[in-house]
Write an enzyme that holds these catalytic residues in place. Structure first.
Site, PDB file in Angstrom:
ATOM      1  N   ARG A  88       0.825  -1.211   0.000  1.00 34.20           N
ATOM      2  CA  ARG A  88       0.000   0.000   0.000  1.00 34.20           C
ATOM      3  C   ARG A  88       0.858   1.261   0.000  1.00 34.20           C
ATOM      4  O   ARG A  88       0.533   2.247  -0.656  1.00 34.20           O
ATOM      5  CB  ARG A  88      -0.903  -0.020   1.233  1.00 34.20           C
ATOM      6  CG  ARG A  88      -1.889   1.137   1.328  1.00 34.20           C
ATOM      7  CD  ARG A  88      -2.622   1.085   2.642  1.00 34.20           C
ATOM      8  NE  ARG A  88      -1.710   1.236   3.764  1.00 34.20           N
ATOM      9  CZ  ARG A  88      -1.726   0.481   4.855  1.00 34.20           C
ATOM     10  NH1 ARG A  88      -2.587  -0.505   4.975  1.00 34.20           N
ATOM     11  NH2 ARG A  88      -0.864   0.703   5.833  1.00 34.20           N
ATOM     12  N   VAL A  90      -8.899   1.935  11.804  1.00 38.63           N
ATOM     13  CA  VAL A  90      -7.839   0.973  11.492  1.00 38.63           C
ATOM     14  C   VAL A  90      -6.816   1.614  10.576  1.00 38.63           C
ATOM     15  O   VAL A  90      -7.068   2.630   9.917  1.00 38.63           O
ATOM     16  CB  VAL A  90      -8.410  -0.302  10.847  1.00 38.63           C
ATOM     17  CG1 VAL A  90      -9.357  -1.002  11.799  1.00 38.63           C
ATOM     18  CG2 VAL A  90      -9.121   0.019   9.527  1.00 38.63           C
ATOM     19  N   CYS A  91      -5.637   1.024  10.517  1.00 35.11           N
ATOM     20  CA  CYS A  91      -4.572   1.480   9.651  1.00 35.11           C
ATOM     21  C   CYS A  91      -5.032   1.411   8.186  1.00 35.11           C
ATOM     22  O   CYS A  91      -5.673   0.419   7.810  1.00 35.11           O
ATOM     23  CB  CYS A  91      -3.349   0.595   9.869  1.00 35.11           C
ATOM     24  SG  CYS A  91      -1.859   1.112   8.991  1.00 35.11           S
ATOM     25  N   PRO A  92      -4.798   2.443   7.371  1.00 33.59           N
ATOM     26  CA  PRO A  92      -3.948   3.613   7.594  1.00 33.59           C
ATOM     27  C   PRO A  92      -4.699   4.887   7.912  1.00 33.59           C
ATOM     28  O   PRO A  92      -4.141   5.981   7.768  1.00 33.59           O
ATOM     29  CB  PRO A  92      -3.258   3.750   6.237  1.00 33.59           C
ATOM     30  CG  PRO A  92      -4.357   3.433   5.258  1.00 33.59           C
ATOM     31  CD  PRO A  92      -5.162   2.323   5.934  1.00 33.59           C
ATOM     32  N   CYS A 152      -4.737   2.110  16.965  1.00 36.95           N
ATOM     33  CA  CYS A 152      -4.205   1.270  15.878  1.00 36.95           C
ATOM     34  C   CYS A 152      -2.740   0.980  16.171  1.00 36.95           C
ATOM     35  O   CYS A 152      -1.910   1.908  16.218  1.00 36.95           O
ATOM     36  CB  CYS A 152      -4.365   1.984  14.547  1.00 36.95           C
ATOM     37  SG  CYS A 152      -3.511   1.177  13.177  1.00 36.95           S
TER      38      CYS A 152
END
Length: 478
Positions: A28, A414-416, A441
């Site tokens: 990502r 949650v990430c990101p 997170c």
């Protein structure tokens, strides 16, 4: 010997949790941060694997077997898997170890992943799986196709990887130091359960465990190394149908070990807490898990089986799958990792009380750096400057803390998303103001301070708030 699967899995889960080892994030970051640092860590795993497996193969300790390359299945499956891991918030191994951190969204994705992969591997969707994988070409590995020794590829990959690691280490050395949490432990406990693990060191350990895994697995009759998809499928089949067909093999104990090892690491570091997702993330976890299972079954593996093991054997399947997983991640990032309500120039001028012209003016088409990020909890996030009123701040989602400090709550995101929101907010507040971010997170404990150091902002506060909760204050530097 089956118990060795649990041991290797436990070490793997502990290592991945402490090292924040996330292949989804690595891929990502190529598209959202234009960073190849994480991908280089993946190359470290592949290179260590490649050296070890080539040595084991050359000495006759293991004898890898290959199926003919099924290009259509690998391309479609890899792409679907890439879409799925963005929705689920982690790849196959990442979903297992994040389940050990207490993320209910990962539990949901994990169940759907096991269910859909089981349906594809001999279940109700088995016919569709066989149909797409029916088209094959008569090649297996690149060295065999070229008629050369695999060591040419092994050595070349190792050299390229070493040069990339050196480049990023030198770059890190020249960059400002990244803020870290204050130590609460000493000695070995601090090193294992508190001090941040470097991603390249973590990758080397993961690769070494992968090399060790193959002969241990082979000794139980399973001629394979690390793998997540088939073991996850077999675990569900064994729970439903019993173990008459030997579902509870070395691989099943491996994935269970990842869960146990991650749980131990998270508890030891104070990073375990049951975290329930909102409705949006729960829905994404369902869809993401389904896509992961279907995609991995078609592609012949996940980011571990294909992206770490088959790539190290230089199979066409492994490298083609990795490319299309990455493309799926890139498309998914563009589709879903962006704001619901982009900020326009008038919004920014109203919020900051100034002009939007100049180098700091946000570009609503570029969510990688300065776009507005909307919280996954459906709270609109439009930052305000020091000249704005408390009423405006309340309306836009930031909390006025006084003295040029603005609070931002990303708990549950949650990430990101915590990083996306932080990058947007810091660009819209005044230089010298502080953004105080509450988050839970785990991956953001590395991502946010790393971004602050890289972009020239000062971290004035960074501390834990109970189990799996943190607060970080970032003062805008430019």
């Amino acid at each position: 010997m089956l118990i060795t699967g649990l041991i290797v899995g436990g070490l793997l889960g502990f290592t991945m949790q402490r090292g924040r080892f996330c292949v989804t994030g690595f891929l990502r970051d190529i598209f959202t941060l234009h960073s190849w640092r994480g991908f280089t860590a993946l190359l470290v795993v592949i290179a260590v694997h490649a050296v070890g497996l080539a040595a084991l193969t050359g000495t006759g300790v293991i004898t890898p077997e290959f199926k003919d390359f099924a290009p259509l299945a690998v391309v479609v499956g890899g792409f679907l898997f890439g879409l799925g891991i963005i929705l689920a918030g982690g790849c196959a191994s990442g979903t297992w170890y994040r389940s050990g951190e207490g993320l209910v969204g990962s539990w949901i994705a994990l169940f759907m992943y096991a269910l859909s992969s089981a349906a594809m591997k001999g279940g109700v969707l088995g016919g569709m799986n066989d149909w797409l994988k029916g088209y094959t070409v008569g090649v297996t590995t690149v060295p065999d196709a070229l008629g050369v020794s695999a060591w040419w590829f092994v050595v070349s990959l190792a050299v390229v990887t070493a040069l990339l690691v050196r480049y990023f280490l030198l770059k890190e050395k020249a960059a400002p130091a990244m803020a870290t949490l204050p130590p609460r432990k000493t000695g070995l406990a601090h090193l294992l359960a508190e001090k941040p693990w470097h991603v390249f060191g973590t990758a080397a350990i993961v690769g070494t465990l992968g090399v060790i895994a193959w002969p241990l697995s082979d000794a139980t009759g399973r001629n394979d190394g690390l793998g997540i998809t088939t073991p996850s499928s077999n675990l569900l089949k064994g729970l439903v149908n019993g173990n008459d067909k030997g579902y509870f093999d070395w691989g099943v104990l491996l994935v269970l070990g990842i869960l146990v090892g991650s749980f131990i690491a998270a508890k030891a570091s104070g990073e375990f807490r049951v975290r329930v997702p909102d409705a949006r993330q729960a829905g994404r976890s369902v869809v993401g898990g389904l896509l992961m299972g279907v995609g991995a079954a078609w592609a012949g593996g996940c980011t571990v089986g294909n992206g770490m093991v088959q790539t190290s054997l230089f199979s066409f399947q492994g490298w083609v799958a990795l490319v299309f997983i990455a493309l799926g991640v890139g498309v998914a990032a563009k589709l879903w990792l962006k704001p619901d309500q982009p900020v326009n120039a008038q919004d920014v001028e109203l919020a900051t009380g100034g002009s939007t012209a100049g180098p700091d003016a946000p570009d609503p088409t570029d969510f990688t750096g300065l776009t507005s990020a909307v919280s996954v909890l459906d709270r609109p996030l439009v930052s305000v400057g020091a000249s704005s009123s408390a009423g405006t701040a309340a309306k836009t989602g930031l909390t006025v803390l006084g003295d040029g400090r603005w609070g931002m709550d990303t708990l549950g995101a949650v990430c990101p998303f915590p990083l996306i929101e932080a990058k947007n907010a810091i660009r819209l507040i005044d230089v010298g103001d502080e953004l105080v971010i509450d988050f839970d997170c785990t991956q953001a404990t590395d991502a946010i301070p790393r971004w602050a150091a890289t972009d020239g902002h000062e971290v004035t506060q960074f501390e834990a708030r109970g189990d799996a909760g943190w607060v970080i204050a970032v003062k805008r530097g430019h």
